[in-house]
Scaffold this motif. Sequence first.
Motif, PDB file in Angstrom:
ATOM      1  N   SER A  63       1.086  -1.066   0.109  1.00 48.23           N
ATOM      2  CA  SER A  63      -0.031   0.036  -0.065  1.00 48.23           C
ATOM      3  C   SER A  63       0.900   1.089   0.063  1.00 48.23           C
ATOM      4  O   SER A  63       1.963   0.980   0.171  1.00 48.23           O
ATOM      5  N   ASN A 126      -6.740  10.331  -0.931  1.00 48.59           N
ATOM      6  CA  ASN A 126      -7.155   8.897  -0.839  1.00 48.59           C
ATOM      7  C   ASN A 126      -6.364   8.430  -2.170  1.00 48.59           C
ATOM      8  O   ASN A 126      -6.541   7.219  -2.338  1.00 48.59           O
ATOM      9  N   THR A 143      -5.497   4.500  -5.800  1.00 48.11           N
ATOM     10  CA  THR A 143      -6.023   4.531  -4.339  1.00 48.11           C
ATOM     11  C   THR A 143      -4.914   3.944  -3.285  1.00 48.11           C
ATOM     12  O   THR A 143      -4.267   3.218  -3.762  1.00 48.11           O
ATOM     13  N   THR A 145      -4.777   2.789  -0.841  1.00 44.96           N
ATOM     14  CA  THR A 145      -4.963   1.284  -0.316  1.00 44.96           C
ATOM     15  C   THR A 145      -4.613   0.288  -1.152  1.00 44.96           C
ATOM     16  O   THR A 145      -4.465  -1.015  -0.752  1.00 44.96           O
ATOM     17  N   SER A 146      -4.371   0.343  -2.354  1.00 46.07           N
ATOM     18  CA  SER A 146      -3.852  -0.788  -3.340  1.00 46.07           C
ATOM     19  C   SER A 146      -2.713  -1.200  -2.856  1.00 46.07           C
ATOM     20  O   SER A 146      -1.735  -0.628  -2.151  1.00 46.07           O
ATOM     21  N   THR A 147      -2.369  -2.652  -3.007  1.00 46.55           N
ATOM     22  CA  THR A 147      -1.380  -3.371  -2.341  1.00 46.55           C
ATOM     23  C   THR A 147      -0.257  -3.796  -3.405  1.00 46.55           C
ATOM     24  O   THR A 147       0.297  -4.889  -3.065  1.00 46.55           O
TER      25      THR A 147
END
Length: 156
Positions: A63, A126, A143, A145-147
């Motif tokens: 992330s 974000n 975003t 939170t993309s991993t």
Amino acid sequence: MATSLHRSGAWLCIGAFASLTALFAFPGRADAPAGHFTIANGLVTDNKTGLIWQRNDDGTGRSYAAAVSYCDGLSLGGYTDWRLATIKELLTLVDESKASDAIDLNVFPGGNLLTWSGSPVPSNVNYSFAIDFSSYGSSLNYTVTSTYLHARCVRP
């Protein structure tokens, strides 16, 4: 009649002669010019910008927060002042003459990855900017939170 277009370090010439139309592509450079980078001890010094880069990505998708934390905690080549590169810094690594592998893989092995930048999108916290070295070195935003994006750390 002939037209020349310049896109990303390569020349594209379109010629139309009577009823004959031809398309010729003259490729740009294949890799960074000699002397652009110095490689030593797992580090790459960009002799043009003065930045020192982590040569090898560890192959781990992260992330945005984990990428920042990874670079902040990196100890490599005797240095501990690593950080996640800004979008402008990452763009200096793009070889605009290439459609895929738009980074010199002799200098940065395995570097053709989707890579986080340390530049958040100003209009939306974000999202952060990233570079896709596998596709023209395009800058995109993802975003936070993309991993599946990677980190390439840099130091001043």
